[in-house]
Design a protein around this motif. Structure first.
Motif: not given
Length: 545
Positions: A63-74
């Motif tokens: 879950v933490v990894s998926l959330f931090l992926a937000n910044v990567l996808f942005a």
């Protein structure tokens, strides 16, 4: 040789990315809700069996990894600027602190990721841009940590007490001698450097500059010792270290101290290249750690220094209290915001340096040192700037690390830490700033959350022996990931375009030999150059037509 009918190079049509604003916002909302729920004990209790699933360490790490992926996808996806701004600022300034309010380990993890990201950005200058393999980078991290740790802890009072009991012949006279020696030698170095800029350096001028440098170091030592002896009367008042208000001054001092150590280490070793440079920087990094282990008076040796203080910011504490944070969370939230600001500053400096003349000089040295020198790039000076710049980033992060941990010891700065930071640079992509940050996030999550979570989850499984627990094989897993990256994607996860062209230059070259008369190679015939070579026996050479 000329080509009779040169083929036009194939033009690749530009790839048009679809607009993913809707999917970016949807992913941000879903991952933010999952993060907030999975780190709220009250919500997890109300969810029953689903709460037990989200409470699992492996699921929490995912879950933490998926959330931090937000910044990567942005960063990667094509989307509206307002959506990217909401996702970036919302993730870092709102959702993460809010989730950290109920689980401070999440804030601690975020600070660790950003500290390692700044370290990787600093090492990226040395390795990725300048091409200098440094295996002792963690030494600069240690310099910054001990610069603040000694003064902001009870260790400083003990040092003052020792010099008060053992002053020797040090006094005001020694201070005056040290100041004069420092001023004279510093002026001499400036004069010799200016003379060498006008006249070609000679062996005498080089030795004079080295002698002046040794005198400057001796003068600084005399001044420092005299100040400590003269201040020894305040040992009791400074029994717990200096005032937290000096935190901001020491941010600058840690940068300067690490940069100076970088220059001192770089001066004798930067004439070496490749493996030799890696070996000697590894040795010098270990020298710093051994010094920290043996200078018991200053560093407390293997016992370490504790407690290390942090900054006191009353207005920020009031703001954090208004937002609902507990007093024991004020310092962690402050350090989280401080590291965010430092990451933004470090990234801005990196981008500006990469686009500057010195950045192009680093890349020229990395590509071909002889050609760069022939074009007028001063090798030693340019390499020293790279070492000092990378060291300064490590120094300031070392100070923040000491303030966060409230404890430092030589074991925190061993060789494995240097290798860990280097693996972040290689995994993310050497020379790529976004790739290096991604590499730091991936390696830190693996090291602190994913592998320990897998180890904890498999500990209660009867058919899995503890000898194969994933938490015990993290180095093996890191090594396997690096080997796989070198074989499958040597440019890294988010490569720099320049680096990608260098690694795949041969793959982009199309074989157009059959368009000319070179097909004779396959048939076993002769190959001629159109316009210059003879095609038939009675033809004249192309040059005489």
């Amino acid at each position: 040789m000329t080509v009779a009918n040169p083929a036009k190079p194939a033009v690749r049509p530009p790839t048009v990315q679809p607009d993913r604003t809707f999917w970016l916002m949807l992913f941000f909302i879903v991952s933010s809700v999952l993060l907030l729920v999975s780190h709220s004990p009250e919500m997890l209790r109300n969810l029953g069996p689903l709460g037990d699933v989200l409470r699992n360490k492996v699921i929490e790490a995912l879950v933490v990894s998926l959330f931090l992926a937000n910044v990567l996808f942005a960063y990667l996806w094509k989307a509206a600027n307002w959506a990217k701004l909401i996702v970036g600022l919302g993730s870092l300034l709102f959702v993460l602190p809010l989730a950290g309010q109920t689980d401070t380990s999440l804030l601690d993890l975020s600070i660790q990721i950003m500290i390692f990201a700044a370290l990787a950005l600093g090492l990226n200058i040395v390795v990725g841009l300048a091409g200098l393999l440094d295996l002792g980078y963690v030494a600069f991290f240690a310099v910054g940590a001990y610069t603040w740790g000694i003064f902001a802890s009870p260790r400083f009072g003990e040092v003052l007490r020792y010099y008060g009991e053992n002053p020797g012949s040090t006094g005001a006279g020694t201070l005056a001698i040290g100041l004069v020696l420092t001023a004279v030698t510093a002026g001499s170095m400036v004069y010799i450097k200016g003379l060498q800029a006008r006249v070609a350096p000679t062996r005498l001028s080089d030795r004079s500059f080295l002698l002046a440098g040794i005198g400057l170091l001796a003068g600084i030592i005399l001044v420092a010792r005299s100040i400590v002896v003269l201040s020894s009367g305040s040992a009791e008042a400074l029994a717990n270290g200096i005032s937290p208000g000096f935190f901001w001054l020491f941010l600058a001092l840690s940068i300067m101290a690490a940069a100076v150590v970088g220059l001192l280490i770089g001066l004798p070793v930067l004439k070496l290249k490749g493996d030799y440079l890696a070996i000697i920087t590894l040795g010098l990094g270990e020298v710093i750690r051994v010094l920290a282990n043996n200078l018991d008076l200053y560093t407390a040796g293997s016992q370490g220094i504790t407690p290390v203080g942090s900054a006191s910011v009353p207005w920020f504490n009031s703001l954090a209290g208004t937002l609902g944070f507990r007093p024991d969370q004020y310092n962690l939230l402050f350090l989280y915001m401080l590291v965010l600001v430092m990451i933004a500053v470090v990234l801005l400096v990196n981008v500006r340096l990469d686009q500057s003349r010195i950045g192009r000089a680093w890349i020229a040295i990395r590509d071909d040192e002889i050609a760069a020198q022939a074009m007028g790039v001063p090798l030693m000076q340019t390499k020293l700037i790279a070492f000092a710049t990378g060291a300064s980033f490590a120094g300031v992060m070392g100070m923040i690390f000491a303030a966060k941990q409230t404890f430092i010891s030589p074991e925190s700065f061993n060789l494995l830490q240097s290798i860990l930071v280097l693996s972040m640079v290689v995994l993310g992509g050497m020379g790529s700033f976004s790739g290096v940050i991604l590499g730091a996030a991936v390696v830190t999550l693996l090291n602190l959350r994913i592998l320990p979570g897998l180890g904890e989850a498999s500990a209660n499984v009867s058919w899995i022996p503890q000898e194969v627990n994933p938490a015990n094989y993290n180095r093996f897993i890191f090594g396997s990931i690096l080997v796989a990256m070198m074989l499958l994607r040597p440019e890294g996860l988010l490569p720099n375009k320049r680096r990608t062209r260098e690694l795949h230059h041969g793959e982009d070259q199309e074989d157009e030999s059959e368009d000319g008369n070179a097909g004779g190679l396959k048939a076993g015939g002769d190959v001629y150059s159109a316009g210059l070579a003879t095609i038939k026996e009675d033809d004249r050479p192309g040059g005489s037509r």
